[in-house]
Enzyme design. Structure first.
Site, PDB file in Angstrom:
ATOM      1  N   GLU A 114      56.202 116.843  75.067  1.00 45.56           N
ATOM      2  CA  GLU A 114      55.726 116.585  73.704  1.00 45.56           C
ATOM      3  C   GLU A 114      54.432 115.831  73.777  1.00 45.56           C
ATOM      4  OE1 GLU A 114      58.638 114.034  71.915  1.00 45.56           O
ATOM      5  OE2 GLU A 114      60.196 115.504  72.273  1.00 45.56           O
ATOM      6  N   LYS A 116      52.115 112.583  72.905  1.00 45.27           N
ATOM      7  CA  LYS A 116      52.375 111.158  72.663  1.00 45.27           C
ATOM      8  C   LYS A 116      51.497 110.745  71.487  1.00 45.27           C
ATOM      9  CE  LYS A 116      53.185 106.875  75.089  1.00 45.27           C
ATOM     10  NZ  LYS A 116      52.503 105.910  74.241  1.00 45.27           N
ATOM     11  N   ASP A 118      49.808 108.553  68.657  1.00 42.38           N
ATOM     12  CA  ASP A 118      49.312 107.185  68.703  1.00 42.38           C
ATOM     13  C   ASP A 118      49.442 106.529  67.327  1.00 42.38           C
ATOM     14  OD1 ASP A 118      48.219 104.982  69.749  1.00 42.38           O
ATOM     15  OD2 ASP A 118      46.160 105.706  69.783  1.00 42.38           O
ATOM     16  N   TYR A 226      60.547 112.238  66.475  1.00 43.76           N
ATOM     17  CA  TYR A 226      60.752 112.816  67.804  1.00 43.76           C
ATOM     18  C   TYR A 226      62.120 112.527  68.412  1.00 43.76           C
ATOM     19  CZ  TYR A 226      58.869 108.197  68.899  1.00 43.76           C
ATOM     20  OH  TYR A 226      58.630 106.853  68.920  1.00 43.76           O
ATOM     21  N   LYS A 313      49.216 109.653  80.432  1.00 41.02           N
ATOM     22  CA  LYS A 313      48.127 109.268  79.517  1.00 41.02           C
ATOM     23  C   LYS A 313      46.815 109.932  79.943  1.00 41.02           C
ATOM     24  CE  LYS A 313      48.963 105.092  77.685  1.00 41.02           C
ATOM     25  NZ  LYS A 313      48.829 104.469  76.457  1.00 41.02           N
ATOM     26  N   CYS A 407      18.480  87.723  57.772  1.00 47.88           N
ATOM     27  CA  CYS A 407      19.356  88.728  57.170  1.00 47.88           C
ATOM     28  C   CYS A 407      18.527  89.966  56.809  1.00 47.88           C
ATOM     29  CB  CYS A 407      20.019  88.148  55.924  1.00 47.88           C
ATOM     30  SG  CYS A 407      20.933  89.392  54.997  1.00 47.88           S
ATOM     31  N   CYS A 410      18.434  90.131  52.757  1.00 47.51           N
ATOM     32  CA  CYS A 410      17.805  89.164  51.847  1.00 47.51           C
ATOM     33  C   CYS A 410      16.829  88.233  52.566  1.00 47.51           C
ATOM     34  CB  CYS A 410      18.879  88.342  51.124  1.00 47.51           C
ATOM     35  SG  CYS A 410      19.725  87.197  52.220  1.00 47.51           S
ATOM     36  N   CYS A 425      25.114  85.582  57.269  1.00 54.01           N
ATOM     37  CA  CYS A 425      24.069  85.298  56.288  1.00 54.01           C
ATOM     38  C   CYS A 425      24.683  84.283  55.328  1.00 54.01           C
ATOM     39  CB  CYS A 425      23.684  86.576  55.549  1.00 54.01           C
ATOM     40  SG  CYS A 425      22.725  86.208  54.068  1.00 54.01           S
ATOM     41  N   CYS A 431      22.493  87.129  48.288  1.00 55.49           N
ATOM     42  CA  CYS A 431      22.300  88.299  49.157  1.00 55.49           C
ATOM     43  C   CYS A 431      22.878  89.537  48.458  1.00 55.49           C
ATOM     44  CB  CYS A 431      22.988  88.061  50.490  1.00 55.49           C
ATOM     45  SG  CYS A 431      22.798  89.424  51.628  1.00 55.49           S
TER      46      CYS A 431
HETATM   47  S1  IVH Z   1      60.171 108.835  73.050  1.00 54.42           S
HETATM   48  C1  IVH Z   1      62.753 106.009  75.365  1.00 54.42           C
HETATM   49  N1  IVH Z   1      58.329 110.496  72.257  1.00 54.42           N
HETATM   50  O1  IVH Z   1      55.549 105.732  72.770  1.00 54.42           O
HETATM   51  C2  IVH Z   1      61.676 106.774  74.857  1.00 54.42           C
HETATM   52  N2  IVH Z   1      57.859 108.167  72.217  1.00 54.42           N
HETATM   53  O2  IVH Z   1      56.089 103.723  75.135  1.00 54.42           O
HETATM   54  C3  IVH Z   1      61.488 106.617  73.431  1.00 54.42           C
HETATM   55  N3  IVH Z   1      55.643 107.617  71.340  1.00 54.42           N
HETATM   56  O3  IVH Z   1      57.555 103.260  71.366  1.00 54.42           O
HETATM   57  C4  IVH Z   1      60.243 107.122  72.957  1.00 54.42           C
HETATM   58  N4  IVH Z   1      55.000 109.677  70.940  1.00 54.42           N
HETATM   59  O4  IVH Z   1      56.215 104.654  69.804  1.00 54.42           O
HETATM   60  C5  IVH Z   1      58.658 109.200  72.460  1.00 54.42           C
HETATM   61  N5  IVH Z   1      56.787 112.073  71.563  1.00 54.42           N
HETATM   62  C6  IVH Z   1      57.122 110.801  71.744  1.00 54.42           C
HETATM   63  C7  IVH Z   1      56.239 109.740  71.443  1.00 54.42           C
HETATM   64  C8  IVH Z   1      56.653 108.432  71.703  1.00 54.42           C
HETATM   65  C9  IVH Z   1      54.658 108.414  70.862  1.00 54.42           C
HETATM   66  C10 IVH Z   1      55.577 106.149  71.452  1.00 54.42           C
HETATM   67  C11 IVH Z   1      56.740 105.450  70.816  1.00 54.42           C
HETATM   68  C12 IVH Z   1      57.292 104.538  71.860  1.00 54.42           C
HETATM   69  C13 IVH Z   1      56.210 104.511  72.881  1.00 54.42           C
HETATM   70  C14 IVH Z   1      56.863 104.396  74.230  1.00 54.42           C
END
Ligand code: IVH
Length: 436
Positions: A114, A116, A118, A226, A313, A407, A410, A425, A431
């Site tokens: 999946e 990740k 943010d 998720y 990552k 500034c 002004c 400023c 201003c």
């Molecule tokens: S699973 C035990 N799936 O990443 C695993 N986490 O460092 C539970 N996150 O706190 C998380 N996308 O906020 C999972 N597809 C994804 C995710 C995800 C983002 C974040 C989540 C978690 C952090 C883990």
């Protein structure tokens, strides 16, 4: 502030907000920007807190749908919210795969990959199909009850109409501020000379912790789900959980796949490396999970993270370009923010021509000179930052950049308070940008 002045200002703010709310909800018209609206409402909340004797029962801060939560209650998670261990190379993923297969000899292992997302992790509790509680991750054991704010997320069902739903279950997901909403907020902030919000994650987290859910509703948060947690789960694997969650009406992204080999995992990583920039939210990597719940149980967990999942990552994208000039922006509070104007360059799917420099210390630390070739990086932040200078390309006869002393709006002499990084400023009353 004198009580009479406060009372008058509270009345003024209430009238204005009621008018804008009426225009917004009844006539679908945004008379002012979301940001300006938020500012008015926040000012009112603050004043009413300071002068509670002037708070009326019909104040817009008390409005139905705009529940004010003073302090978020801390609640314990029924299932702890774990974190993931991170990897940065294909080699480390191969090692993860080896560990998994070694712990599960003689069984076929299937993974789910999946993205990740943010954002901010959230756990949402449903009892008899009704959303009853939403809690932030906190320290993993206990988090903040942000139910009222989470309920404003349109893609999160408040009630589930499906047969055979467990009497109690939790869904886990990531709350995020869509990039276009984030950029709109920052554009508005820039127009009025406010420093931009650092990144969408902070903006989402700040929004979740706002005290008034009617402001939160205007921010248009979204949430990707998720995972599903419950006792006596009706399903046996993660992939089925995702499909079930989708069927129940949750916002489950379709970007996940099943993978059976390292080659398939690596292909997924490559595919999303650039594709992810087309998505409506920031993503900083991928997550690889063992699909079968039984196998997950067999693998167990370490102190903080499960042994059945790992995050990969992506490296922050960087590019080099020329620093053409520096512009100085004056904020509402008079703070001066230097911004680098760059020769446009393609970075992480967008064309970048400006980067934040934060303050004078940063310019000095980088020893920036006009005409320098600089490295710009986009990490979690949407606004790229200048991370270094390519000294081998420095043109001859350059001088260190001298921070402005007046500034730009002004002409007042700037001040720098003891121990503060920012220049200010001091001309609050005269201003033009500060007045505006
Ligand atoms: S699973 C035990 N799936 O990443 C695993 N986490 O460092 C539970 N996150 O706190 C998380 N996308 O906020 C999972 N597809 C994804 C995710 C995800 C983002 C974040 C989540 C978690 C952090 C883990």
């Amino acid at each position: 502030m004198l009580p009479e002045t406060a009372s008058q200002r509270i009345k003024e703010l209430s009238d204005k907000i009621n008018y804008y709310n009426d225009q917004y909800y009844q006539h679908d018209t945004s008379v002012i920007s979301d940001y300006e609206f938020d500012m008015l409402l926040e000012e009112l909340i603050k004043l009413e807190k300071e002068f509670p004797q002037f708070r009326t029962p019909d104040s817009p801060t008390q409005r139905v749908g705009g529940t004010i939560t003073k302090v978020f209650q801390t609640v314990e998670h029924k299932y702890p919210m774990l974190s993931l261990s991170n990897t940065y190379s294909e080699q480390e993923i191969a090692e993860f795969d080896t560990r998994v297969r070694k712990a599960l000899p003689e069984v076929k292992v299937e993974y789910v990959c999946e993205l990740k997302y943010d954002g901010v992790a959230i756990s949402v509790v449903y009892e008899n199909g009704i959303l009853t509680r939403a809690v932030t991750r906190g320290d993993g054991i206990r988090g903040d009850d942000v139910t009222n704010n989470v309920k404003t997320i349109k893609t999160l069902p408040l009630k589930i109409n499906a047969p055979d739903i467990p009497a109690y279950f939790e869904v886990r997901g990531e709350v995020f501020l869509p990039l276009d909403v984030f950029e709109k907020i920052n554009k508005e902030r820039e127009d009025i000379g406010e420093p931009p919000l650092a990144n969408p994650r902070n903006a989402a987290s700040g929004t979740l912790k706002m005290q008034d859910s009617s402001i939160v509703a205007r921010r248009k948060l979204d949430c990707y789900i998720y995972s599903l947690l419950c006792d006596n789960s009706p399903i046996q694997n993660h992939c089925d959980a995702l499909q079930l969650l989708k069927k129940w009406g949750f916002n489950v992204p379709t970007s996940y796949i099943k993978a059976h080999s390292l080659a398939e995992i690596n292909e997924y990583i490559k595919h999303w490396e650039l594709e992810r920039f087309k998505l409506p939210l920031g993503t900083d990597g991928i997550v690889i999970k063992v699909n079968s719940y039984k196998q997950q149980d067999m693998l167990g967990m370490t102190a903080k993270s499960p042994r059945w999942a790992i995050a990969y990552k992506y490296k922050a994208e960087s590019a080099s370009t020329i620093l053409e000039s520096i512009e100085y922006q004056v904020g509402r509070t008079g703070a001066i923010t230097p911004v680098a104007n760059l020769k446009p360059v393609q970075l992480a799917g967008t064309r970048v021509k400006r980067a934040s420099l934060h303050n004078a210390n940063e310019i000095q630390r980088l020893d920036l000179r006009l005409g320098d070739t600089v490295f710009v990086e986009k990490g979690g932040e949407i606004i790229p930052k200048v991370t270094g200078v390519d000294l081998s390309k420095r043109p001859p006869h350059t001088e260190p950049i001298k921070f402005i002393d007046r500034c730009p709006e002004c002409g007042s002499m700037l001040i720098r308070k003891e121990g503060e990084a920012n220049h200010y400023c001091p001309n609050e009353k005269g201003c033009p940008v500060q007045i505006k």
